[in-house]
Design a protein around this motif. Structure first.
Motif, PDB file in Angstrom:
ATOM      1  N   GLY A 445       1.024  -0.998  -0.191  1.00  0.00           N
ATOM      2  CA  GLY A 445       0.203  -0.091   0.123  1.00  0.00           C
ATOM      3  C   GLY A 445       0.664   1.811  -0.096  1.00  0.00           C
ATOM      4  N   ARG A 446       1.861   0.978   0.401  1.00  0.00           N
ATOM      5  CA  ARG A 446       2.479   2.309   0.867  1.00  0.00           C
ATOM      6  C   ARG A 446       3.199   2.772  -0.161  1.00  0.00           C
ATOM      7  NH1 ARG A 446       5.885   2.739   6.804  1.00  0.00           N
ATOM      8  NH2 ARG A 446       6.203   4.510   6.056  1.00  0.00           N
ATOM      9  N   HIS A 447       3.150   1.531  -1.429  1.00  0.00           N
ATOM     10  CA  HIS A 447       4.752   1.935  -2.715  1.00  0.00           C
ATOM     11  C   HIS A 447       3.078   2.633  -3.559  1.00  0.00           C
ATOM     12  CE1 HIS A 447       8.947   0.143  -2.108  1.00  0.00           C
ATOM     13  NE2 HIS A 447       8.455  -0.398  -1.523  1.00  0.00           N
ATOM     14  N   ASN A 448       1.968   1.826  -3.342  1.00  0.00           N
ATOM     15  CA  ASN A 448       1.040   1.895  -4.388  1.00  0.00           C
ATOM     16  C   ASN A 448       1.233   3.852  -3.951  1.00  0.00           C
ATOM     17  OD1 ASN A 448       1.216   0.018  -5.457  1.00  0.00           O
ATOM     18  ND2 ASN A 448      -0.710  -1.087  -3.934  1.00  0.00           N
ATOM     19  N   ARG A 449       1.484   4.490  -2.999  1.00  0.00           N
ATOM     20  CA  ARG A 449       0.776   5.640  -2.871  1.00  0.00           C
ATOM     21  C   ARG A 449       2.164   6.864  -2.749  1.00  0.00           C
ATOM     22  NH1 ARG A 449      -1.432   3.805   1.944  1.00  0.00           N
ATOM     23  NH2 ARG A 449       0.407   3.792   3.247  1.00  0.00           N
ATOM     24  N   GLY A 450       3.312   5.896  -3.446  1.00  0.00           N
ATOM     25  CA  GLY A 450       4.331   6.308  -4.069  1.00  0.00           C
ATOM     26  C   GLY A 450       5.358   6.506  -3.057  1.00  0.00           C
ATOM     27  N   GLU A 451       5.051   6.556  -1.352  1.00  0.00           N
ATOM     28  CA  GLU A 451       6.039   6.981  -0.532  1.00  0.00           C
ATOM     29  C   GLU A 451       7.534   6.664  -0.407  1.00  0.00           C
ATOM     30  OE1 GLU A 451       4.413   6.158   3.810  1.00  0.00           O
ATOM     31  OE2 GLU A 451       2.409   5.641   2.425  1.00  0.00           O
ATOM     32  N   PHE A 452       8.199   6.050  -1.230  1.00  0.00           N
ATOM     33  CA  PHE A 452       9.063   5.597  -0.990  1.00  0.00           C
ATOM     34  C   PHE A 452       9.730   5.784  -2.691  1.00  0.00           C
ATOM     35  CE2 PHE A 452       8.149   2.364   1.602  1.00  0.00           C
ATOM     36  CZ  PHE A 452       8.320   2.391   3.109  1.00  0.00           C
ATOM     37  N   ASP A 453       8.882   6.446  -3.630  1.00  0.00           N
ATOM     38  CA  ASP A 453       9.911   6.916  -4.483  1.00  0.00           C
ATOM     39  C   ASP A 453      10.780   7.623  -4.669  1.00  0.00           C
ATOM     40  OD1 ASP A 453       7.581   5.699  -5.593  1.00  0.00           O
ATOM     41  OD2 ASP A 453       6.434   7.387  -6.613  1.00  0.00           O
ATOM     42  N   GLY A 454      11.415   8.348  -3.480  1.00  0.00           N
ATOM     43  CA  GLY A 454      12.594   9.327  -3.600  1.00  0.00           C
ATOM     44  C   GLY A 454      13.186   8.141  -3.682  1.00  0.00           C
ATOM     45  N   ASN A 455      13.125   7.345  -2.278  1.00  0.00           N
ATOM     46  CA  ASN A 455      14.494   6.095  -1.588  1.00  0.00           C
ATOM     47  C   ASN A 455      14.682   5.099  -3.167  1.00  0.00           C
ATOM     48  OD1 ASN A 455      12.627   7.147   0.555  1.00  0.00           O
ATOM     49  ND2 ASN A 455      14.249   6.879   1.628  1.00  0.00           N
ATOM     50  N   ILE A 456      13.724   4.798  -3.948  1.00  0.00           N
ATOM     51  CA  ILE A 456      13.900   3.750  -4.580  1.00  0.00           C
ATOM     52  C   ILE A 456      15.144   5.187  -5.699  1.00  0.00           C
ATOM     53  CG2 ILE A 456      13.349   2.663  -6.912  1.00  0.00           C
ATOM     54  CD1 ILE A 456      10.900   2.522  -4.586  1.00  0.00           C
ATOM     55  N   GLU A 457      14.822   5.924  -6.597  1.00  0.00           N
ATOM     56  CA  GLU A 457      15.686   7.244  -7.168  1.00  0.00           C
ATOM     57  C   GLU A 457      16.254   7.490  -7.180  1.00  0.00           C
ATOM     58  OE1 GLU A 457      15.475   8.712 -10.447  1.00  0.00           O
ATOM     59  OE2 GLU A 457      14.137   7.638 -10.002  1.00  0.00           O
ATOM     60  N   VAL A 458      16.826   7.504  -5.605  1.00  0.00           N
ATOM     61  CA  VAL A 458      18.687   7.546  -4.709  1.00  0.00           C
ATOM     62  C   VAL A 458      19.483   6.168  -5.304  1.00  0.00           C
ATOM     63  CG1 VAL A 458      19.871   8.439  -3.540  1.00  0.00           C
ATOM     64  CG2 VAL A 458      17.614   9.559  -3.410  1.00  0.00           C
ATOM     65  N   ILE A 459      18.825   4.919  -5.369  1.00  0.00           N
ATOM     66  CA  ILE A 459      19.406   4.223  -4.912  1.00  0.00           C
ATOM     67  C   ILE A 459      19.763   3.723  -6.320  1.00  0.00           C
ATOM     68  CG2 ILE A 459      19.328   1.502  -4.754  1.00  0.00           C
ATOM     69  CD1 ILE A 459      20.297   3.416  -2.895  1.00  0.00           C
TER      70      ILE A 459
END
Length: 592
Positions: A445-459
């Motif tokens: 659910g948190r991924h669907n809401r894009g909560e970690f998109d910024g972290n994933i982009e950094v990696i």
């Protein structure tokens, strides 16, 4: 009556103890605002809104919204309460022709501990609700088709406390009580000595008190300035500030080499007919010490196969770093070794979570500070930290002491000395909280809401930068994915789910590996995933140090074996191009 220095000292001590006592009372009654949680799913995507009511009517200023995605699986929506006087919640489903299915409703603290559950039967229709009923332990809400504003109402368990007080223990209560008694005793002495003072004496006392206060502030300022100026001489800690990375291990600290790596010093100029592999990573390269961590075991495996020093495995990792920081390590220090190959060890437990787009972790005065890179300031190349260094240092030492005492209480001394890799590092409560925070990255659910998109982009960006850098320096690149313990230890996973009342179906345990494997394949970056083998082996043996997050001896040996099998073809290819390798003594004996 003449005011003596002793009287002034009593006045100062009284004030200090009174302030401490007040802080103690505030600490004992400190609270955290609860969070209203709903586990639900919807037939269509849309926005769910909650309104909170205390003494005032429902108002948009006291409301929260959450987006729910159409799915057959349940997700958890969380709405922080605006204050502690909330007794009623208006829960508005999606204002479309959709059915909302609710599995459970509850209140929890901001740290994830459940406070109380809310009965599904307490949800009542208010407006534009066609049908509401409980079927198969699910609350089914069907708004009227075409309704603009369907509404339900929920009465929370009363009384809703000023959130939950911090747990008390007898030691804290006794300390606070003693502080209060000392304050009253000193104040009594002070008032008895001052009650007959004349007006002039009172003015004189106030002047002295003001002077003492200013002097105290000056002394505190001198302490803060001293901590800044004298840091290299006063704090001989394991870490030091680095303007590019944020922090690094000090050179030759506890066996580290010139760059602060947990390895011996290698000549910067590589000798001929040597295959040199540089392994980037975090604290996994430190677990087990300089001679028995997984990189040292890996080098030993190559030594057994090819002979002494034919393959050099350089352990180039700092604890608490993620891929973007390791890119800086590679650029600043790692490439000085001129490696033939670079392996990035990616820890799936926290490397994504730590990769905050704006976080930079620095070390000053032996204390870690996470600063915002958008507001980073320095003076003469040294960071400016906008908080008290003395307070931060004392706070960190107090936290370390409390955790050490808690761990000792939960792990009584065994009858005989146990190996270091079987000794817990954290209390059970702290360790579960650490693993729960990592587990949350698997929340769909948190991924669907894009909560970690910024972290994933950094990696992902860091991997592309490392790929570009290694190509420019003619070095091969591979990535090794290291699993977290909750991914392989089913008992730990059950403890997390039970302790924090989670729904296992809301989580994808392999989410980190799936994200990375898809990305690495698309960018043609080779990788090895250690999760399948670790998951298979963990059924018969423990691979992690208890309550520690790192591999034990068996885990490090397994990682070394898997990496050896994966890297051996690269070494074979190198030696075929640069000349044949002499057979080891073992192979010669076999041939004979």
């Amino acid at each position: 009556m003449r005011l003596s220095t002793i009287g002034l000292l009593i006045c100062l001590l009284s004030t200090i103890f009174l302030i401490v006592s007040i802080c103690a009372v505030l600490d004992m009654s400190a609270t955290h605002l609860p969070v209203f949680c709903v586990e639900c799913r919807s037939e269509i995507s849309g926005t769910v809104r909650t309104f909170f009511k205390s003494h005032e009517p429902f108002h948009r200023d006291n409301s929260k919204t959450a987006f729910i995605k159409a799915s057959d699986s349940f997700e958890i929506l969380k709405f922080p309460l605006p204050n502690i006087n909330i007794h009623t919640v208006r829960f508005d489903p999606i204002n479309n022709d959709s059915t909302l299915f609710i599995k459970r409703i509850w209140l929890e603290t901001d740290s994830g501990n459940q406070l109380s559950s809310v009965e599904l039967s307490s949800v009542k229709p208010v407006k534009d609700i066609r049908n509401i009923k409980i079927e198969n332990n699910l609350l089914v809400i069907k708004p009227i088709p075409g309704a603009d504003d369907p509404q339900t109402i929920i009465h929370l368990p009363c009384p809703l406390t000023d959130s939950q007080p911090k747990p008390l223990n007898l030691l804290r209560v006794a300390i606070y009580a003693i502080m209060g008694c000392i304050s009253l005793f000193l104040l009594t002495i002070l008032f008895r000595s001052l009650k007959n003072l004349s007006r002039d004496r009172w003015i004189h006392l106030l002047k002295k008190s003001l002077f003492t206060l200013i002097l105290l502030l000056i002394l505190l300022g001198i302490c803060e300035l001293g901590l800044i100026i004298a840091e290299p001489y006063l704090f001989h800690s394991f870490y030091e500030y680095d303007p590019d990375i944020g922090f690094r291990v000090k050179a030759y600290a506890e066996g580290s080499n010139r760059f602060g790596f947990n390895d011996r010093d290698y000549p910067l100029k590589k000798l001929e007919n040597r295959f040199r592999v540089l392994i980037l990573g975090d604290s996994f390269g430190w677990s087990g010490g300089i001679d028995t961590n997984y990189t040292a075991r890996l080098e030993y495996r190559f030594r057994e196969y090819y002979g002494d020093h034919r393959v050099e495995i350089i352990n180039a990792g700092y604890p608490m770093t993620h891929t973007a920081e390791q890119f800086e390590i590679l650029k600043k220090y790692g490439l000085q070794y001129h490696p033939d190959m670079v392996v990035v060890g990616f820890f799936c437990g926290n490397d994504f979570i730590d990769a905050d787009p704006f976080r930079k972790r620095i070390v000053v005065n032996g204390v870690f500070f996470d600063i915002d890179t958008r507001h980073e300031h320095s003076l003469l190349g040294y960071p400016i930290v906008m908080q008290s260094r003395l307070y931060a240092f004392l706070k960190q030492e107090w936290i370390i002491l409390k955790e050490w005492l808690a761990t000792k209480r939960e792990s009584p001394p065994p009858p005989k000395k146990i190996p270091e890799d079987e000794t817990p590092a954290f209390s059970n409560e702290t360790y579960l909280q650490i693993e729960k925070n990592r587990f949350e990255f698997c929340n769909l659910g948190r991924h669907n809401r894009g909560e970690f998109d910024g972290n994933i982009e950094v990696i992902f960006t860091a991997f592309l930068e490392i790929q570009d850098l290694t190509q420019k320096n003619a070095a091969a690149l591979a990535v090794a994915l290291y699993p977290d313990e909750f991914q392989v230890n089913s008992q730990l996973r059950r403890d997390i789910i039970r302790t924090y009342h989670l729904n296992a179906s809301d989580y994808d345990l392999d989410l980190m590996q799936n994200l990375l494997s898809d990305f690495l394949k698309s960018k043609h970056i080779p990788y090895i995933d250690l999760l399948p083998q670790f998951r298979a082996k963990s059924a018969s043996k423990n691979l992690y140090i208890p309550r520690n997050t790192h591999w034990n001896t068996q885990g490090s040996a397994l990682a070394a074996d898997l990496l050896f099998d994966y890297l051996k073809p690269y070494a074979d290819d190198y030696f075929q191009k640069h000349g044949r390798v002499q057979k080891t003594l073992l192979e010669t004996n076999i041939d004979q």
